[in-house]
Design an enzyme around this catalytic site. Structure first.
Site, PDB file in Angstrom:
ATOM      1  N   ASN A   1     -10.553  -4.266  -0.630  1.00  0.00           N
ATOM      2  CA  ASN A   1     -10.522  -3.178  -1.612  1.00  0.00           C
ATOM      3  C   ASN A   1      -9.572  -3.501  -2.766  1.00  0.00           C
ATOM      4  OD1 ASN A   1     -12.334  -1.161  -0.772  1.00  0.00           O
ATOM      5  ND2 ASN A   1     -10.949  -0.518   0.858  1.00  0.00           N
TER       6      ASN A   1
ATOM      7  N   ARG B   1       0.830  -1.205   0.000  1.00  0.00           N
ATOM      8  CA  ARG B   1       0.000   0.000   0.000  1.00  0.00           C
ATOM      9  C   ARG B   1       0.867   1.259   0.000  1.00  0.00           C
ATOM     10  NH1 ARG B   1      -4.913   1.823   4.079  1.00  0.00           N
ATOM     11  NH2 ARG B   1      -4.861   4.024   3.531  1.00  0.00           N
TER      12      ARG B   1
ATOM     13  N   TYR C   1     -15.088  10.059  -0.430  1.00  0.00           N
ATOM     14  CA  TYR C   1     -14.098   9.712  -1.448  1.00  0.00           C
ATOM     15  C   TYR C   1     -14.224  10.596  -2.693  1.00  0.00           C
ATOM     16  CZ  TYR C   1     -11.977   5.599   0.679  1.00  0.00           C
ATOM     17  OH  TYR C   1     -11.256   4.774   1.493  1.00  0.00           O
TER      18      TYR C   1
ATOM     19  N   CYS D   1     -18.957  -2.468   1.804  1.00  0.00           N
ATOM     20  CA  CYS D   1     -18.118  -1.313   2.116  1.00  0.00           C
ATOM     21  C   CYS D   1     -18.655  -0.634   3.371  1.00  0.00           C
ATOM     22  CB  CYS D   1     -18.115  -0.334   0.940  1.00  0.00           C
ATOM     23  SG  CYS D   1     -17.083   1.126   1.194  1.00  0.00           S
TER      24      CYS D   1
END
Length: 447
Positions: free
Chosen positions: A150, A96, A258, A172
């Site tokens: 994800n 990540r 987001y 989610c």
């Protein structure tokens, strides 16, 4: 009591697992989990062992008859499973960090579900999810897979576009957080019936109406968010900026946090770039939080989920996952917000898209709400753009072709140069090569 049930959690060494277990413990009367199997890979064994011991203490404290298992043998765990939850991270948090840092070094937003970072997380993850599906089809075809790995939207799109497996739902925590925000600001009691019209794609959802006991209260919510008297619900892993009053009032929709990556791209990039040059990134913060969490988890006196887990950014995952599992298991026909194929229910998008929207869930899975028949025209262009990216990304994950990666990058609105896209694709393929076996030939040609 209903028949016993077996749940297998893939990615069982995740710091989120205690929250998932807490969700099962709270709901034991309606979800009689008799076996919970924690599955991980060799690289995650140390964390899996710590999580296993904490979960044993939580079960003992709760006094529920759940038998806990841990294994690195996924196929052995899947025998007779009723539900499989997936919460894996291929390459763990170090991967990540690369997803965030490499794009930022080119001056682009680095994020694990959006832009170049989201693409490469998808490229690493989709083949692994497909391997899990193959095992489930062979060993426990009656099981449902509840995915909260994800990028959930891209993963769900790939599953329904490129496999024939149907018992799959993407979950989610963002819609759950938005719902809790609405409950709080509108002072909705547990006795009230709250229903939310939510639509879009994963990490790109909009609320278009809120009904309390059948009466719309959206106008006061919209004006409260626009005027700033109500603070829109943020999430821990996104820097908290407000949307402008003009955007909210002109859209007549409430976007999830987001969407800051698209509506406030300049500001979000400036913030992340500043953090990057100071040596930080969200992944760095998460690794520090996770290190602290696992130190807490090791405490032999700890037998509950610690409050500090909320800092990790995944609050309410257990509510989302456990409520969906309960709705299927008990055929509840209750309202949820998940990723699934709409099969033509929405009249102004292609029938084969996987989307995220309000639906009713029972033993046969998700049925779209009858109140939402089409996506709002004002945001349709943005939704089409991101879905085109997801479709291209899912194709690239399976083909292993460099040009397919380039296409996906160039379609993403967070990438602004075809030349940069080529350099980014090369750098990220090389950086992640250990977790991209499908791209072995393409990577060899880059060296």
């Amino acid at each position: 009591m209903s028949k016993k049930m077996k749940v297998v959690t893939i990615g069982g060494g995740s710091s989120y697992t205690p929250e998932l277990l807490e969700g099962f413990i709270k709901r034991y009367d309606e979800l009689p989990v008799s076996e919970l199997w924690l599955v991980d890979v060799e690289a995650g064994k140390e964390k899996q062992d710590i999580i296993f011991d904490l979960c044993l203490r939580m079960i003992k404290r709760a006094g529920v008859p759940i038998t806990l298992y841990k294994t690195l043998d996924r196929r052995a765990a899947l025998v007779n499973a009723d539900f499989v939850t997936t919460q894996l991270r291929v390459g763990q948090l170090k991967a990540r960090e690369l997803d965030e840092r490499i794009p930022l070094s080119y001056g682009y937003l680095g994020q694990e579900t959006n832009g170049a970072g989201g693409l490469f997380k998808g490229l690493r993850t989709i083949p692994v999810i497909f391997d899990i599906i193959k095992d489930v089809e062979e060993i426990c075809p009656q099981a449902w897979i509840i995915n909260f790995t994800n990028p959930a939207g891209m993963v769900t799109e790939a599953v329904f576009r490129h496999t024939s497996f149907k018992r799959f739902l993407g979950v989610c925590n963002i819609p759950v957080g938005m719902k809790m925000f609405i409950r709080n600001v509108l002072q909705v009691t547990p006795q009230d019936n709250l229903s939310i019209d939510l639509f879009g794609l994963n990490h790109m959802v909009f609320i278009k109406d809120v009904l309390v006991n059948g009466t719309s209260r959206f106008a006061e919510l919209l004006e409260g968010v626009a005027s700033g008297t109500l603070k829109a619900s943020g999430v821990k892993n996104i820097f908290d900026l407000p949307f402008s009053a003009g955007l909210i009032r002109s859209l007549k929709l409430i976007p999830c946090s987001y969407l800051l990556y698209y509506f406030r791209q300049k500001e979000m990039l400036a913030i992340e770039t500043a953090e990057f040059y100071k040596g930080g990134a969200r992944a760095t913060v998460v690794q520090q939080v996770e290190k602290q969490l696992f130190e807490l988890y090791k405490n032999p006196e700890l037998d509950t989920k610690p409050k500090e887990l909320e800092l990790r950014g995944g609050a309410y995952y257990s509510d989302a996952a456990c409520e969906v599992i309960s709705a299927i298991y008990n055929n509840k026909q209750t309202e949820h917000y998940v990723n699934f194929p709409h099969k033509g229910h929405i009249d102004n998008i292609p029938a084969d898209w996987a989307i995220e929207m309000t639906c009713t869930i029972g033993r046969d899975g998700a049925t779209p709400t009858s109140r939402i028949k089409h996506f709002d025209e004002n945001v349709l262009g943005l939704i089409y753009t991101i879905k085109s990216f997801e479709v291209a990304a899912s194709r690239a994950a399976l083909s292993g072709e460099f040009n397919d990666v380039l296409l996906a990058l160039n379609l993403n609105p967070l990438i602004h140069s075809d030349k940069d896209a080529e350099s980014l694709a090369r750098d990220m393929l090389l950086a992640h090569q250990a977790y991209l076996p499908e791209f072995a030939q393409a990577i060899a040609q880059l060296k």
